[in-house]
Write a protein that holds these residues in place. Structure first.
Motif, short mmCIF file in Angstrom:
data_model
loop_
_atom_site.label_atom_id
_atom_site.label_comp_id
_atom_site.label_asym_id
_atom_site.label_seq_id
_atom_site.Cartn_x
_atom_site.Cartn_y
_atom_site.Cartn_z
N LEU A 237 0.87 -1.17 0.00
CA LEU A 237 0.00 0.00 0.00
C LEU A 237 0.91 1.22 0.00
O LEU A 237 1.24 1.79 1.05
CB LEU A 237 -0.92 -0.03 1.22
N ALA A 238 1.34 1.58 -1.21
CA ALA A 238 2.32 2.65 -1.37
C ALA A 238 1.99 3.47 -2.61
O ALA A 238 1.32 3.00 -3.53
CB ALA A 238 3.73 2.06 -1.48
N SER A 239 2.49 4.69 -2.64
CA SER A 239 2.12 5.63 -3.69
C SER A 239 2.44 5.13 -5.08
O SER A 239 1.67 5.32 -6.03
CB SER A 239 2.83 6.98 -3.44
N GLU A 240 3.61 4.49 -5.23
CA GLU A 240 4.03 4.06 -6.57
C GLU A 240 3.18 2.94 -7.13
O GLU A 240 3.31 2.59 -8.31
CB GLU A 240 5.51 3.66 -6.56
N LYS A 241 2.28 2.37 -6.33
CA LYS A 241 1.41 1.30 -6.81
C LYS A 241 0.13 1.83 -7.45
O LYS A 241 -0.71 1.04 -7.88
CB LYS A 241 1.05 0.36 -5.65
N ASN A 242 -0.02 3.17 -7.49
CA ASN A 242 -1.16 3.77 -8.19
C ASN A 242 -2.49 3.36 -7.57
O ASN A 242 -3.48 3.08 -8.26
CB ASN A 242 -1.13 3.39 -9.68
N LEU A 243 -2.54 3.37 -6.24
CA LEU A 243 -3.73 2.89 -5.54
C LEU A 243 -4.94 3.79 -5.73
O LEU A 243 -6.09 3.33 -5.62
CB LEU A 243 -3.42 2.74 -4.05
N GLN A 244 -4.72 5.08 -6.01
CA GLN A 244 -5.87 5.94 -6.25
C GLN A 244 -6.63 5.49 -7.48
O GLN A 244 -7.85 5.65 -7.55
CB GLN A 244 -5.42 7.41 -6.39
N MET A 245 -5.94 4.89 -8.43
CA MET A 245 -6.58 4.34 -9.62
C MET A 245 -7.45 3.15 -9.24
O MET A 245 -8.59 3.00 -9.71
CB MET A 245 -5.52 3.91 -10.63
N ALA A 246 -6.93 2.29 -8.37
CA ALA A 246 -7.69 1.12 -7.93
C ALA A 246 -8.95 1.55 -7.18
O ALA A 246 -10.04 0.99 -7.39
CB ALA A 246 -6.82 0.23 -7.04
N ALA A 247 -8.81 2.55 -6.29
CA ALA A 247 -9.97 3.02 -5.52
C ALA A 247 -11.02 3.65 -6.43
O ALA A 247 -12.23 3.39 -6.29
CB ALA A 247 -9.51 4.02 -4.46
N ALA A 248 -10.57 4.46 -7.39
CA ALA A 248 -11.51 5.10 -8.32
C ALA A 248 -12.24 4.06 -9.16
O ALA A 248 -13.45 4.16 -9.41
CB ALA A 248 -10.77 6.08 -9.22
N CYS A 249 -11.50 3.02 -9.56
CA CYS A 249 -12.09 1.95 -10.36
C CYS A 249 -13.14 1.20 -9.55
O CYS A 249 -14.25 0.93 -10.04
CB CYS A 249 -10.99 1.01 -10.84
N PHE A 250 -12.80 0.87 -8.31
CA PHE A 250 -13.76 0.15 -7.47
C PHE A 250 -15.03 0.98 -7.25
O PHE A 250 -16.15 0.44 -7.27
CB PHE A 250 -13.15 -0.21 -6.12
N GLU A 251 -14.89 2.28 -7.03
CA GLU A 251 -16.06 3.11 -6.78
C GLU A 251 -17.00 3.11 -7.99
O GLU A 251 -18.23 3.12 -7.83
CB GLU A 251 -15.63 4.53 -6.42
N ARG A 252 -16.42 3.07 -9.18
CA ARG A 252 -17.24 2.98 -10.40
C ARG A 252 -17.99 1.65 -10.44
O ARG A 252 -19.17 1.59 -10.81
CB ARG A 252 -16.36 3.13 -11.64
N ILE A 253 -17.32 0.58 -10.05
CA ILE A 253 -17.97 -0.74 -10.02
C ILE A 253 -19.09 -0.74 -8.98
O ILE A 253 -20.21 -1.19 -9.24
CB ILE A 253 -16.94 -1.85 -9.71
N ARG A 254 -18.80 -0.23 -7.80
CA ARG A 254 -19.78 -0.24 -6.72
C ARG A 254 -20.99 0.62 -7.05
O ARG A 254 -22.10 0.34 -6.58
CB ARG A 254 -19.14 0.21 -5.41
N GLY A 255 -20.79 1.66 -7.85
CA GLY A 255 -21.92 2.48 -8.25
C GLY A 255 -22.97 1.69 -9.01
O GLY A 255 -24.17 2.01 -8.95
N LEU A 256 -22.54 0.65 -9.71
CA LEU A 256 -23.47 -0.19 -10.48
C LEU A 256 -23.80 -1.48 -9.75
O LEU A 256 -24.87 -2.07 -9.99
CB LEU A 256 -22.84 -0.53 -11.84
N HIS A 257 -22.91 -1.92 -8.88
CA HIS A 257 -23.11 -3.19 -8.15
C HIS A 257 -22.83 -2.93 -6.68
O HIS A 257 -21.73 -3.20 -6.18
CB HIS A 257 -22.17 -4.27 -8.71
#
Length: 415
Positions: A237-257
């Motif tokens: 869980l570190a900045s270089e792993k681009n975790l904000q992208m993962a969180a944004a992606c999950f929120e889009r999924i959760r919005g539909l499911h």
């Protein structure tokens, strides 16, 4: 014979591999630490021992390790080891960098001379090891395991990237060959001016990582029922792993499911911040062995948003576990993922494409199930035995690097 990135042969065909050779592996991270490099070195050491070689490990003292004692990682991983001073890596207190003088390593290797040295770190310990090996005329190879120059942009130090690239070029070109895990990375390091290179990929343990490890009780703990989707991330869980992208992606999924859950396995400097920002995410911390395998297999969609990994062992582990992998077309995904066949991948500049790929898997159960089955089948072809043999061919067949004392002792002019 092994071909370098220029097409020329970089091995010495007259030099046969001895069945019982002595190799020294120098690294600033090693099991039981949990990261991609340590995982790779675990398999490498085990494989070299199984093939009849003697393996000596040179590493820094790990955190909480009693002075003078050796912490074994379960199975025997080496014939001998030499532990040097270790200091915390800034920003990563659980990781260490090693401090050792070239003179001390020279004395060590005069007493116990290895047939080859493999350096898996670009840090001070790596510099000392390369210098000592060159002085003694021992063939020394290096591995490009970490994109440190790419990390700078994630820590507000993008201005250092060119300097770090220049340092990497200086360091690796002092070794006989630099091993890289993918063809794409081979082109990348060639563009940096690092030559020659050899392709050494990674395997995956398909016995440990398997869809059969799926645990319905664990899924219930996560709040998943029946066909609810578990979106999984495994890694630091570190900045270089681009975790904000993962969180944004999950929120889009959760919005539909809305019943979808985001499960993060791992630890690191961003964990506290993410827990505060996303208290509904499931943070499982560091998992090892069979527990890690259960966590993988109990998920459904695997997000790998990193754009800085040289390989990313978690991608092939997720494939072996039968997950629908969503990644960028880089590192392990560039080598092993085929779009809409055994996973989903988007170009490095297409963040929206990454999200769209994840949404398609969440929306289309038939596509997801087909991809998961094919991912497992393809992972079964990725065995470590062939990769250990390739490493052996590359490292033991290297000529001695010319011992240019002017180069060894000069200051790094670009710094």
């Amino acid at each position: 014979m092994i071909q370098g990135n220029t097409g020329r042969t970089v091995t010495n065909p007259s030099q046969a591999i001895r069945r019982s050779s002595h190799i020294t592996i120098v690294s600033e991270t090693f099991p039981p630490e949990i990261n991609g490099v340590a995982n790779t070195l675990r398999h490498l050491c085990q494989g070299m021992l199984q093939r009849g070689h003697s393996v000596t490990v040179v590493r820094p003292r790990q955190q909480h390790e009693a002075k003078g004692q050796v912490a074994h990682a379960g199975d025997q991983l080496f014939s001998a080891e030499h532990v040097v001073t270790g200091l915390p890596l800034p920003g990563y207190p659980d990781l260490r960098f090693g401090i050792a003088g070239a003179r001390s390593l020279t004395r060590l290797w005069k007493r116990q001379r290895p047939d080859a040295v493999y350096v898996a770190t670009q840090g001070p310990l790596g510099v000392a090891a390369v210098t000592a090996a060159r002085r003694l005329g021992i063939p020394v190879s290096s591995g490009f395991h970490t994109n440190f120059h790419s990390y700078s942009q994630y820590y507000g130090a993008g201005f250092l990237e060119k300097l770090l690239c220049a340092y990497g070029r200086w360091f690796h070109n002092r070794t006989a060959i630099t091993l890289v895990p993918t063809r794409k990375m081979q082109r990348t390091v060639a563009d940096m001016g690092i030559t020659p290179t050899g392709l050494w990929s990674r395997g995956v343990d398909c016995h440990r990582f398997s869809p059969h490890k799926r645990d319905e009780a664990l899924r219930q703990q996560w709040g998943l029922k029946g066909s609810d989707r578990g979106v999984l991330y495994v890694g630091r869980l570190a900045s270089e792993k681009n975790l904000q992208m993962a969180a944004a992606c999950f929120e889009r999924i959760r919005g539909l499911h809305p019943q979808t859950r985001f499960i993060l396995v791992g630890d690191g400097p961003l964990r506290k911040q993410m827990e505060e920002r996303h208290p509904d995410y499931i943070f499982c911390g560091t998992q090892r062995g069979e527990d890690l395998a259960r966590h993988y297999a109990s998920g459904d969609i695997f997000l790998f948003p990193s754009k800085t990994d040289t390989f990313g062992n978690v991608v092939t582990e997720a494939m072996a576990s039968g997950l629908g992998v969503v990644a960028f077309d880089d590192a392990a995904a560039s080598e092993h993922i085929r779009q809409e066949d055994n996973g989903m991948k988007a170009s490095l500049t297409d963040d929206e494409g990454f999200v769209d790929n994840a949404l398609r898997l969440a929306d289309q159960p038939t596509l997801l199930n087909r991809i998961r089955a094919q991912a497992r089948l393809d992972a079964l072809e990725l065995n470590w035995a062939s990769q250990i043999e390739q490493f052996e061919q590359l490292v033991f067949n290297q000529p001695t690097k010319a011992n240019d004392h002017a180069l060894d002792n000069q200051s790094i002019s670009f710094l």
